[in-house]
Design a protein around this motif. Structure first.
Motif, PDB file in Angstrom:
ATOM      1  N   LEU A   1       0.854  -1.185   0.000  1.00  0.00           N
ATOM      2  CA  LEU A   1       0.000   0.000   0.000  1.00  0.00           C
ATOM      3  C   LEU A   1       0.890   1.235   0.000  1.00  0.00           C
ATOM      4  CD1 LEU A   1      -2.734  -0.979   2.639  1.00  0.00           C
ATOM      5  CD2 LEU A   1      -2.803  -1.261   0.157  1.00  0.00           C
TER       6      LEU A   1
ATOM      7  N   LEU B   1      -2.095   5.084  -4.121  1.00  0.00           N
ATOM      8  CA  LEU B   1      -3.500   5.065  -3.726  1.00  0.00           C
ATOM      9  C   LEU B   1      -4.176   6.420  -3.874  1.00  0.00           C
ATOM     10  CD1 LEU B   1      -3.334   2.842  -0.511  1.00  0.00           C
ATOM     11  CD2 LEU B   1      -4.433   2.252  -2.669  1.00  0.00           C
TER      12      LEU B   1
ATOM     13  N   THR C   1      -7.308   0.962   4.969  1.00  0.00           N
ATOM     14  CA  THR C   1      -7.115  -0.091   3.969  1.00  0.00           C
ATOM     15  C   THR C   1      -6.182  -1.170   4.498  1.00  0.00           C
ATOM     16  OG1 THR C   1      -7.400   1.572   2.229  1.00  0.00           O
ATOM     17  CG2 THR C   1      -6.484  -0.546   1.565  1.00  0.00           C
TER      18      THR C   1
END
Length: 197
Positions: A37, A42, A81
């Motif tokens: 991530l 993102l 997330t």
């Protein structure tokens, strides 16, 4: 037990490259599935769209407007997330500067993170000398870095280098020699059971 590993540090230190390099060795060493991530991946395009509308500069990541209104929501979404993946049994490598959170020792606070004792939490602070970071930033020619390079004296006031004494929760990773022999030592420390927090 899943892993939550943060790769933090200032711009130009190579934290994203390091995290990507470490992902397959981490999966092999732990037997755990991992996802990556990266905050810029993102939220980069979203923030560009918002800043383009608000300020006319889609590459603005340093103005008070961005820092006051978009920075923290990006990080909250990033951590949310990560928690969703952890709840599914998927380990997570999180990439982002997170300098405020590191300064405040928040990444070592499980309550603040919202994770339980069933998660191995590690924080890697990736660093290089300021001159090398500036050179790398200039070489990569990312438009998001334009303000930093044009206002380096102002930007550098945000830079700090945590010490092992003041930040014992961090793995301080000198990335001067990109992906050198210290990568194996980092892997050993991240996967050693006694190193988990």
């Amino acid at each position: 037990m899943p892993y939550l590993i943060f790769f933090c540090g200032h711009a130009g230190t190579g934290k994203t490259t390091l995290a990507k390099h470490m992902l397959h060795p981490l999966m092999a060493a732990t037997g755990e599935p991992f996802c990556l991530l990266d905050k810029d991946t993102l939220y980069g395009q979203y923030s560009s769209a918002v800043m383009g509308v608000l300020t006319g500069d889609a590459n603005d990541r340093d103005s008070p407007l961005y820092l006051q209104h978009l920075r923290d929501p990006e990080y909250r979404g990033l951590l949310a997330t990560a928690r969703e993946n952890l709840a599914l049994g998927v380990s997570v490598a999180v990439v982002g500067p997170l300098s405020r959170e590191v300064r405040a020792h928040q990444l070592a606070d499980r309550t603040w993170l919202g994770v339980g004792d069933d998660v191995h939490v590690h924080i890697v602070w990736v660093h290089v000398a300021e001159a090398q970071a500036r050179q790398r930033i200039a070489q990569r020619a990312n438009p998001n870095d334009a303000w930093k390079l044009a206002h380096w004296d102002d930007y550098r006031t945000r830079l700090f280098q945590p010490t092992a004494v003041d930040y014992p929760e961090l793995f301080l990773f000198d990335n001067t020699e990109a992906l050198g022999t210290n990568v194996q030592e980092l892997l050993r420390r991240l996967t050693a059971s006694e190193a988990s927090t």
